[in-house]
Design a protein around this motif. Structure first.
Motif, mmCIF file in Angstrom:
data_model
loop_
_atom_site.group_PDB
_atom_site.id
_atom_site.type_symbol
_atom_site.label_atom_id
_atom_site.label_comp_id
_atom_site.label_asym_id
_atom_site.label_seq_id
_atom_site.Cartn_x
_atom_site.Cartn_y
_atom_site.Cartn_z
ATOM 1 N N ALA A 160 0.818 -1.218 0.000
ATOM 2 C CA ALA A 160 0.000 0.000 0.000
ATOM 3 C C ALA A 160 0.851 1.266 0.000
ATOM 4 O O ALA A 160 0.400 2.331 -0.443
ATOM 5 N N HIS A 161 2.084 1.177 0.486
ATOM 6 C CA HIS A 161 2.961 2.348 0.564
ATOM 7 C C HIS A 161 4.165 2.234 -0.379
ATOM 8 O O HIS A 161 5.185 2.905 -0.170
ATOM 9 N N LEU A 162 4.025 1.411 -1.399
ATOM 10 C CA LEU A 162 5.121 1.227 -2.360
ATOM 11 C C LEU A 162 5.538 2.553 -2.986
ATOM 12 O O LEU A 162 6.737 2.871 -3.060
ATOM 13 N N ASP A 163 4.585 3.342 -3.449
ATOM 14 C CA ASP A 163 4.938 4.584 -4.129
ATOM 15 C C ASP A 163 5.572 5.603 -3.184
ATOM 16 O O ASP A 163 6.383 6.435 -3.620
ATOM 17 N N ASP A 164 5.232 5.545 -1.901
ATOM 18 C CA ASP A 164 5.891 6.436 -0.936
ATOM 19 C C ASP A 164 7.385 6.129 -0.859
ATOM 20 O O ASP A 164 8.218 7.041 -0.821
ATOM 21 N N ARG A 165 7.710 4.834 -0.828
ATOM 22 C CA ARG A 165 9.120 4.442 -0.753
ATOM 23 C C ARG A 165 9.847 4.786 -2.048
ATOM 24 O O ARG A 165 11.006 5.225 -2.029
ATOM 25 N N ARG A 166 9.177 4.589 -3.164
ATOM 26 C CA ARG A 166 9.792 4.915 -4.452
ATOM 27 C C ARG A 166 10.047 6.422 -4.559
ATOM 28 O O ARG A 166 11.108 6.855 -5.004
ATOM 29 N N LYS A 167 9.080 7.209 -4.133
ATOM 30 C CA LYS A 167 9.229 8.665 -4.198
ATOM 31 C C LYS A 167 10.390 9.146 -3.335
ATOM 32 O O LYS A 167 11.119 10.073 -3.716
ATOM 33 N N GLU A 168 10.583 8.505 -2.181
ATOM 34 C CA GLU A 168 11.647 8.917 -1.266
ATOM 35 C C GLU A 168 13.019 8.892 -1.932
ATOM 36 O O GLU A 168 13.874 9.734 -1.645
ATOM 37 N N ILE A 169 13.228 7.926 -2.828
ATOM 38 C CA ILE A 169 14.538 7.809 -3.471
ATOM 39 C C ILE A 169 14.527 8.306 -4.919
ATOM 40 O O ILE A 169 15.417 8.007 -5.700
ATOM 41 N N GLY A 170 13.478 9.053 -5.256
ATOM 42 C CA GLY A 170 13.456 9.711 -6.554
ATOM 43 C C GLY A 170 12.957 8.881 -7.716
ATOM 44 O O GLY A 170 13.195 9.244 -8.873
ATOM 45 N N LEU A 171 12.258 7.792 -7.429
ATOM 46 C CA LEU A 171 11.741 6.952 -8.508
ATOM 47 C C LEU A 171 10.354 7.417 -8.949
ATOM 48 O O LEU A 171 9.587 7.974 -8.148
ATOM 49 N N VAL A 172 10.027 7.160 -10.201
ATOM 50 C CA VAL A 172 8.685 7.440 -10.714
ATOM 51 C C VAL A 172 7.690 6.491 -10.053
ATOM 52 O O VAL A 172 8.079 5.454 -9.489
ATOM 53 N N PRO A 173 6.397 6.815 -10.080
ATOM 54 C CA PRO A 173 5.400 5.917 -9.492
ATOM 55 C C PRO A 173 5.474 4.512 -10.087
ATOM 56 O O PRO A 173 5.928 4.312 -11.219
ATOM 57 N N PHE A 174 5.018 3.536 -9.309
ATOM 58 C CA PHE A 174 5.082 2.144 -9.761
ATOM 59 C C PHE A 174 4.333 1.946 -11.066
ATOM 60 O O PHE A 174 4.703 1.083 -11.874
ATOM 61 N N ALA A 175 3.269 2.716 -11.299
ATOM 62 C CA ALA A 175 2.522 2.576 -12.553
ATOM 63 C C ALA A 175 3.429 2.744 -13.761
ATOM 64 O O ALA A 175 3.223 2.095 -14.796
ATOM 65 N N GLU A 193 -0.676 -7.652 -6.137
ATOM 66 C CA GLU A 193 -1.717 -7.583 -5.118
ATOM 67 C C GLU A 193 -1.343 -6.567 -4.033
ATOM 68 O O GLU A 193 -0.213 -6.539 -3.544
ATOM 69 N N GLY A 194 -2.320 -5.742 -3.675
ATOM 70 C CA GLY A 194 -2.132 -4.798 -2.577
ATOM 71 C C GLY A 194 -1.598 -3.441 -2.975
ATOM 72 O O GLY A 194 -1.622 -2.505 -2.165
ATOM 73 N N VAL A 195 -1.097 -3.298 -4.205
ATOM 74 C CA VAL A 195 -0.593 -2.008 -4.662
ATOM 75 C C VAL A 195 -1.763 -1.209 -5.232
ATOM 76 O O VAL A 195 -2.401 -1.650 -6.186
ATOM 77 N N PRO A 196 -2.078 -0.048 -4.658
ATOM 78 C CA PRO A 196 -3.214 0.743 -5.159
ATOM 79 C C PRO A 196 -3.016 1.130 -6.620
ATOM 80 O O PRO A 196 -1.938 1.585 -7.007
ATOM 81 N N ARG A 197 -4.026 0.942 -7.414
ATOM 82 C CA ARG A 197 -3.911 1.265 -8.838
ATOM 83 C C ARG A 197 -3.976 2.760 -9.103
ATOM 84 O O ARG A 197 -3.444 3.235 -10.106
ATOM 85 N N ASP A 198 -4.646 3.492 -8.243
ATOM 86 C CA ASP A 198 -4.877 4.907 -8.528
ATOM 87 C C ASP A 198 -4.181 5.843 -7.557
ATOM 88 O O ASP A 198 -4.446 7.040 -7.520
ATOM 89 N N SER A 199 -3.242 5.293 -6.722
ATOM 90 C CA SER A 199 -2.602 6.146 -5.724
ATOM 91 C C SER A 199 -1.654 7.154 -6.364
ATOM 92 O O SER A 199 -1.546 8.291 -5.924
ATOM 93 N N ALA A 200 -0.957 6.732 -7.416
ATOM 94 C CA ALA A 200 -0.015 7.629 -8.091
ATOM 95 C C ALA A 200 0.067 7.223 -9.563
ATOM 96 O O ALA A 200 0.845 6.339 -9.912
ATOM 97 N N PRO A 201 -0.736 7.834 -10.420
ATOM 98 C CA PRO A 201 -0.676 7.478 -11.846
ATOM 99 C C PRO A 201 0.695 7.777 -12.427
ATOM 100 O O PRO A 201 1.448 8.586 -11.885
#
Length: 204
Positions: A160-175, A193-201
């Motif tokens: 659920a917080h994958l994109d938060d961790r990616r953003k912290e190190i400068g990565l684009v959203p998981f999408a 499974e568990g990764v929000p589809r619409d949290s960070a397009p």
């Protein structure tokens, strides 16, 4: 291999363990030896002694690099240059036989990623490679496999917080990562499974 010996002598005679220009030269020489050994394996995985040589180079690389990391920290790209910075990552990335060293290197590397002096994507590859080798959930969503034509991402810690961790190190959203993997591979791909589809397009 001669280049490694000469560069190592340069470091030894520099008068300082943290002489970054000398360390940069050794990093690049060691990365060159690493890649040469692996090129042999790519051409012929059964080549006599090739795997043993690659493993020996990996061992020598981390034995050389560990005390430098302890004394000096992770080499900053602005100090050693991009080729040497990438070589440092390569040594850590290929230290699969010493997962504790990989994690140690990753912690130091992250401190430099956070001040924009190391590559966040390379850090993510290192961290998630270590997780895969240790059969642990990955952190940044970099690792996937393809079974029977279906691409599936390996389990993700706290998805659920994958994109938060990616953003912290400068990565684009998981999408964006998902779209990139999809474009480079044939066949069906499953959203993890568990990764929000619409949290960070994807904003790439």
């Amino acid at each position: 291999m001669v280049g490694i010996v000469l560069a190592s002598l340069l470091v030894a005679s520099s008068g300082s363990q943290c002489n970054w220009p000398s360390i940069a030269a050794v990093l690049e020489a060691r990365a060159e030896a690493d890649q040469a050994a692996r090129d042999v394996l790519v051409r012929d995985v059964h080549a006599a002694g090739a795997n043993d040589i690659a493993l020996q180079i990996d061992l020598q690389n981390r034995q050389w690099f560990r005390p430098i990391l302890k004394a000096c920290g992770w080499p900053e790209a602005r100090v050693v240059g991009e080729p040497a910075a990438n070589a440092a990552w390569l040594i850590a990335q290929h230290a699969d036989m010493d997962p504790d060293f990989q994690l140690f290197a990753a912690r130091l590397m992250k401190s430099k990623v956070l001040i924009h002096q190391a590559d966040g994507e390379l850090l993510a590859l290192l961290v998630d490679r270590n997780a895969r080798m240790q059969k642990q959930p990955q952190t940044y969503g970099m690792q996937y496999r393809q079974d029977d034509g279906v691409i599936r991402f390996l389990p993700i810690e706290d998805p659920a917080h994958l994109d938060d961790r990616r953003k912290e190190i400068g990565l684009v959203p998981f999408a964006c990562r998902f779209r990139d993997v999809q474009s480079k591979n044939k066949g069906e791909i499953e959203w993890p499974e568990g990764v929000p589809r619409d949290s960070a397009p994807c904003t790439q």
